[in-house]
Design a protein around this motif. Sequence first.
Motif, mmCIF file in Angstrom:
data_model
loop_
_atom_site.group_PDB
_atom_site.id
_atom_site.type_symbol
_atom_site.label_atom_id
_atom_site.label_comp_id
_atom_site.label_asym_id
_atom_site.label_seq_id
_atom_site.Cartn_x
_atom_site.Cartn_y
_atom_site.Cartn_z
ATOM 1 N N GLU A 62 35.627 40.807 23.335
ATOM 2 C CA GLU A 62 35.163 40.634 21.953
ATOM 3 C C GLU A 62 36.125 39.734 21.167
ATOM 4 O OE1 GLU A 62 34.294 43.433 18.009
ATOM 5 O OE2 GLU A 62 35.077 44.362 19.833
ATOM 6 N N LEU B 190 35.405 36.030 19.628
ATOM 7 C CA LEU B 190 35.613 35.760 18.202
ATOM 8 C C LEU B 190 36.510 34.550 18.001
ATOM 9 C CD1 LEU B 190 35.542 36.524 15.131
ATOM 10 C CD2 LEU B 190 37.633 37.812 15.600
ATOM 11 N N ARG C 106 34.634 31.353 18.912
ATOM 12 C CA ARG C 106 33.645 31.031 17.874
ATOM 13 C C ARG C 106 34.326 30.508 16.614
ATOM 14 N NH1 ARG C 106 31.505 35.601 17.777
ATOM 15 N NH2 ARG C 106 32.355 36.439 15.852
ATOM 16 N N HIS D 219 38.204 34.457 9.568
ATOM 17 C CA HIS D 219 38.286 34.630 11.024
ATOM 18 C C HIS D 219 39.572 35.349 11.429
ATOM 19 C CE1 HIS D 219 34.709 32.278 11.702
ATOM 20 N NE2 HIS D 219 35.211 31.269 11.022
ATOM 21 N N GLN E 44 39.263 38.979 10.707
ATOM 22 C CA GLN E 44 38.392 39.639 11.690
ATOM 23 C C GLN E 44 39.156 39.903 12.991
ATOM 24 O OE1 GLN E 44 35.212 36.753 11.847
ATOM 25 N NE2 GLN E 44 33.924 37.931 10.441
#
Length: 116
Positions: free
Chosen positions: A29, A33, A36, A86, A89
């Motif tokens: 994950e 992330l 991306r 980002h 996150q």
Amino acid sequence: MTVTAQIDSTRPVATLINIFTVDPERQDELVALLARATEETMKHQPGFIRANFHASKDGLRVINYAQWESEEHYRAMLANPEARVHMDQAAKIATDVQPRLFQVRSTHGTDTPTGS
């Protein structure tokens, strides 16, 4: 087509090595992330050169090896609200985040001249 990332010790770039500690079930994950975020935001920031993500085989670490034209470019990215989203996150997925700036002093490989 595969593009190889060259590490160049002759160029005065800012090298970020960011070590994320993560629960093994969240490693993929976090890598997704970061990839991306790089495609959507980071690579469009002034001074961005490249980013590479490495996942430890035990699932506990993700390493972000990124290069910026200068430390000033890197610091400007840190202040950018879009980039911060980002990073925030990623910090929620990881249990620890340790970013550090480095200077490449020496590289070695079969495709580099001796002493480079």
